[in-house]
Design an enzyme around this catalytic site. Structure first.
Site, PDB file in Angstrom:
ATOM      1  N   CYS A 278      12.839   9.509  20.677  1.00  0.00           N
ATOM      2  CA  CYS A 278      12.517   9.259  19.270  1.00  0.00           C
ATOM      3  C   CYS A 278      12.703  10.579  18.540  1.00  0.00           C
ATOM      4  CB  CYS A 278      11.093   8.702  19.136  1.00  0.00           C
ATOM      5  SG  CYS A 278       9.826   9.735  19.922  1.00  0.00           S
TER       6      CYS A 278
ATOM      7  N   ARG B  91      17.036   6.437   9.883  1.00  0.00           N
ATOM      8  CA  ARG B  91      17.113   7.755  10.519  1.00  0.00           C
ATOM      9  C   ARG B  91      18.179   7.747  11.611  1.00  0.00           C
ATOM     10  NH1 ARG B  91      11.190   9.508  12.341  1.00  0.00           N
ATOM     11  NH2 ARG B  91      12.282  11.430  12.925  1.00  0.00           N
TER      12      ARG B  91
END
Length: 289
Positions: free
Chosen positions: A246, A187
């Protein structure tokens, strides 16, 4: 009965069992949650939880209202979170222990939030509900008897003040702060993912996948190991010059807990994280790989 000590990072199942035996002023919080099935955490709690534990929900209790611009799990007001904890019976003299069944990610978010509220005696059960079961200790099902109203109120913030997107935008030019991204490497590098409306990462960020804080059996690695690896992620900056993020301000708290365990204090949280950052197309995005 007074506690023999306070726990402020993690607690072993043996130490938790001793706290129960001592009859300490203790509050257990079940943080079980599933991003793909938001009702699963509550269902799992009813099926079996540590005796006397209360359940708290990531989206209903540990998040404020999302408006499409502030991330998927924005922080609630401190006063609102304090009211939630009073409803769960929390008093200011209690040792609070949080756990989940997801490697500690939701329990770590709760840990960070309670320190943000001003309460120091809060720890995460190392290994989660599974270690309690493996130790042969009992679970109970259903809802415990309602707790007496607690008395906790917001106090001095025990973590760095949360960071906003504007401060991170300014840091793109100054480079004074090191952003550490807790998402997995794919990611971070920019591979498409269902949770990310835009792939990539904040320019200048380093990557520290939260799962690397745990060993092969799902318990936190040693403080020495953690400190060595976070020094790499800090890229020469001191811990108090770091920003943790995050996807939505949840797994970043796992890195915050790991850094605290390693004695690396002062890291600040960007609660909006990638889901807030990418809500404004004017904010730049970097990709690797």
């Amino acid at each position: 009965m007074a506690r023999s000590k306070d726990y402020e990072t993690i607690v072993s199942v043996e130490a938790l069992r001793d706290l129960v035996v001592e009859g300490s002023a203790l509050l257990l919080i079940d943080c079980g949650f599933d991003l793909t099935d938001p009702e699963q955490g509550r269902k799992s709690y009813f099926e079996g939880h540590l005796p006397g534990a209360r359940h708290i929900d990531l989206e209903k209790d540990m998040s404020g209202a999302a408006n499409g611009k502030n991330g998927r799990h924005p922080l609630p007001a401190r006063t609102a979170f304090a009211a939630t904890m009073r409803h769960l019976g929390m008093r200011g003299d209690m040792q609070v222990i949080a756990y989940d069944n997801s490697g500690g990610i939701y329990a770590a978010r709760f840990w960070w939030m309670l320190r943000w509220l001003g309460h120091s005696a809060v720890a995460v059960l190392d290994g989660g509900k599974q270690v309690w079961i493996e130790a042969g200790l009992p679970l109970e099902s259903g809802e415990p008897v309602p707790a007496p109203q607690g008395d906790v109120i917001p106090g001095a913030v025990l973590v760095g003040e949360p960071v906003g997107a504007d401060e991170l935008m300014a840091n793109l030019e100054s480079g004074e702060l090191q952003v550490i991204d807790a998402r997995d490497g794919r990611r971070f590098a920019g591979e498409p993912h269902a949770l990310d409306s835009v792939p990539g990462h904040i320019p200048g960020a380093t990557n520290r996948f939260y799962r690397d804080n745990l060993d092969e059996v799902g318990r936190f690695r040693s403080p020495v190991e953690l400190a060595g690896e976070f020094r790499t992620a800090l890229a020469g900056k001191s811990p108090d010059r770091s920003i943790l993020q995050c996807g939505s301000g949840v797994t970043a708290c796992h890195n915050a807990l790991a850094m605290e365990l390693a004695g690396m204090k002062g890291a600040r949280l960007y609660p909006g994280s990638w889901s807030e950052w990418t809500s404004d197309p004017a904010r730049p995005v970097a990709k690797e790989g």
